[in-house]
Design a protein around this motif. Structure first.
Motif, short mmCIF file in Angstrom:
data_model
loop_
_atom_site.label_atom_id
_atom_site.label_comp_id
_atom_site.label_asym_id
_atom_site.label_seq_id
_atom_site.Cartn_x
_atom_site.Cartn_y
_atom_site.Cartn_z
N THR A 1 0.84 -1.19 0.00
CA THR A 1 0.00 0.00 0.00
C THR A 1 0.88 1.24 0.00
O THR A 1 2.02 1.21 0.45
CB THR A 1 -0.91 0.05 1.24
OG1 THR A 1 -0.09 0.18 2.42
CG2 THR A 1 -1.77 -1.22 1.35
N THR A 2 0.32 2.32 -0.52
CA THR A 2 1.07 3.58 -0.49
C THR A 2 1.27 4.04 0.95
O THR A 2 2.28 4.67 1.26
CB THR A 2 0.37 4.67 -1.32
OG1 THR A 2 -0.99 4.80 -0.89
CG2 THR A 2 0.42 4.33 -2.80
N GLU B 1 1.55 10.15 3.15
CA GLU B 1 1.04 9.79 1.83
C GLU B 1 0.90 11.00 0.90
O GLU B 1 1.24 10.90 -0.28
CB GLU B 1 -0.29 9.05 1.95
CG GLU B 1 -0.13 7.56 2.15
CD GLU B 1 -1.46 6.84 2.05
OE1 GLU B 1 -1.75 6.26 0.97
OE2 GLU B 1 -2.21 6.88 3.04
N TYR C 1 2.44 11.23 -2.86
CA TYR C 1 1.68 11.53 -4.06
C TYR C 1 2.14 12.83 -4.74
O TYR C 1 1.88 13.04 -5.91
CB TYR C 1 0.18 11.58 -3.77
CG TYR C 1 -0.42 10.21 -3.64
CD1 TYR C 1 -0.47 9.34 -4.73
CD2 TYR C 1 -0.94 9.75 -2.43
CE1 TYR C 1 -1.00 8.07 -4.63
CE2 TYR C 1 -1.48 8.48 -2.31
CZ TYR C 1 -1.52 7.65 -3.42
OH TYR C 1 -2.05 6.38 -3.32
N LYS D 1 -0.26 5.16 -7.46
CA LYS D 1 0.46 3.94 -7.10
C LYS D 1 1.06 3.30 -8.36
O LYS D 1 2.20 2.83 -8.34
CB LYS D 1 -0.49 2.96 -6.40
CG LYS D 1 0.16 1.67 -5.94
CD LYS D 1 -0.87 0.80 -5.24
CE LYS D 1 -0.30 -0.53 -4.82
NZ LYS D 1 -1.32 -1.39 -4.17
N TYR E 1 4.91 2.40 -9.18
CA TYR E 1 5.34 1.05 -9.57
C TYR E 1 6.12 1.08 -10.88
O TYR E 1 7.16 0.43 -11.01
CB TYR E 1 4.11 0.15 -9.70
CG TYR E 1 4.46 -1.31 -9.86
CD1 TYR E 1 5.00 -2.02 -8.79
CD2 TYR E 1 4.24 -1.98 -11.05
CE1 TYR E 1 5.33 -3.37 -8.92
CE2 TYR E 1 4.56 -3.33 -11.18
CZ TYR E 1 5.09 -4.01 -10.11
OH TYR E 1 5.41 -5.33 -10.24
#
Length: 197
Positions: free
Chosen positions: A34-35, A46, A50, A56, A60
């Motif tokens: 998870t982020t 978070e 972002y 996400k 990746y």
């Protein structure tokens, strides 16, 4: 006297987040990580994560690129350091279990996502093709130097190299799938490829 914590530059923070994300994705999976977990391990919030990576998936894809670039730089350096013996070093780096993260670990995970996400599928296809083309060039260079048998098909052998890394990754993840066979495969591949193994 209290010490103030030095703030990282935006570039250094992005690199630190990327390094952490690569490690988290490698040991977990795209869906499983998870982020929030990545941000926590990177020591940020978070929203800051972002700010550096829009989603996400973007994070990746950046990890895939980072893993490939790291491997490519190390392989290129191995070629420059020892053009004659570089294939073994490159193979070791590609399949190295001790690495913090390996490009093939992320490939295995991306395969799961590729069927549902055409953007990840496209990135994965391109990266595997780039790996193939790089290895084929290394083999052709070895053939010109008289290190690799000249009658070996560089294109086909490069695909076998890519496949060998995926097989070694399955062995690592499943817990000794191949046993002593993995070393035997590597020994036989070396004998097959090199003029003077």
């Amino acid at each position: 006297m209290t010490q103030t914590k030095q703030r990282l530059s935006a570039e250094a923070r992005r690199a630190a987040v990327l390094d952490t994300a690569c490690s988290v994705f490698s040991r977990s999976s795209y869906r499983g990580a998870t982020t929030a977990e990545i941000a926590r391990e990177a020591g940020i919030s978070e929203p800051i994560l972002y700010r550096h990576f829009g989603s996400k998936r973007d994070l990746y894809l950046a990890c895939l690129d980072e893993a490939w670039q790291t491997f490519h730089e190390e392989a290129t350096q191995a070629l420059a350091d020892d053009p004659v013996g570089c294939l073994g070093v490159i193979s070791d780096r590609y399949m190295a279990k001790g690495s913090k993260f390996r490009v093939v670990d992320l490939w295995i995970q991306a395969l799961t996502e590729a069927s549902d996400d055409p953007v990840i599928a496209k990135a994965l296809r391109q990266q595997i093709r780039d790996m193939h083309d790089f290895i084929a060039d290394v083999i052709r260079d070895g053939q010109q130097r008289g290190v690799v048998h000249t009658d070996r098909d560089a294109e086909a052998e490069a695909w076998i190299f890519v496949g060998g890394g995926l097989l070694a990754t399955m062995d690592s993840r499943l817990g000794d799938l191949l046993g002593d066979d993995l070393q035997r495969v590597r020994t036989e591949r070396r004998r097959w490829m090199l003029a003077n193994p």
